[in-house]
Write an enzyme that holds these catalytic residues in place. Structure first.
Site: not given
Length: 215
Positions: A9, A11-13, A16
């Site tokens: 996802f 938006l998830s640090p 990423r």
């Protein structure tokens, strides 16, 4: 044998961080998006794969693992061809591991403590203690970078990808890092990392949600 599947996802640090790690390791992964905002992580099909229903999750032809830093270590050990990214030398590897644990125990939790109550709990300002906690942590990171180009020495490693993914999220909220010149210099070096722009795009979306809820 098919490429590993990475449930992700943007938006998830941590998610990423796993994607950037795969890019610098050079392993092709099939990315499948699990939209946490739509609660797709609770879909029965995903819970069968990962009962903890979190991202990132890696499925490497039936071998399933989650936790972004564990995923990065696994991919580097299995698919890596550049020993600098996750060294086999025990002492060099120990430094990389320490920085990975520093991200999981300090950097990311400090950022999460600031951002998640703003996103989910209606908090509209950042408490002074949380600011001080994060700045103290950034002070340590600045020290790590005092005499080295990257966070674990003179070579880019998976520790850099983890910390970069965490840090860019709060930087896009508007965090002031001018007191930390070594971090500023390191961030400039990070612009050359494969996947940097995609990470930044996810960080900007994450930060936009935080900023709209701040006073």
């Amino acid at each position: 044998m098919s490429p590993p599947t990475l449930y992700h996802f943007p938006l998830s640090p941590p998610s990423r961080g796993a994607v950037i790690a795969a890019k610098i390791i050079g392993v092709p992964v099939e990315v499948k998006i699990i939209d946490l905002m739509k609660k797709e992580q609770f879909n029965e099909s995903f819970i069968k794969i990962n009962p903890q229903h979190c991202v990132p999750t890696l499925d490497d032809n039936g071998f399933v693992i989650w936790e972004s830093r564990a995923i990065a270590c696994y991919l580097a050990d299995k698919y890596g061809t550049n020993d600098d990214i996750y060294p086999k030398d025990l002492q060099r590897r120990a430094i990389v591991n320490q920085r990975l644990y520093f991200d999981s125990s300090f950097v990311y939790p400090r950022i999460r403590a600031i951002c998640y109550p703003i996103i989910y709990d209606g908090v509209t300002e950042i408490k002074e203690k949380l600011k001080n906690d994060l700045n103290a942590t950034l002070g340590f990171l600045n020290q790590f970078l005092e005499d080295s180009k990257w966070v674990a020495g003179e070579h880019l490693t998976i520790a850099d990808t983890a910390i970069l993914a965490s840090l860019t999220s709060i930087l896009e909220v508007g965090w002031d890092i001018t007191p930390f010149p070594n971090i500023e210099r390191w961030l400039q070096s990070c612009t050359s990392i494969p996947g940097y722009e995609d990470n930044l795009e996810g960080a900007k979306i994450f930060a936009s949600i935080v900023k709209k809820n701040l006073k």
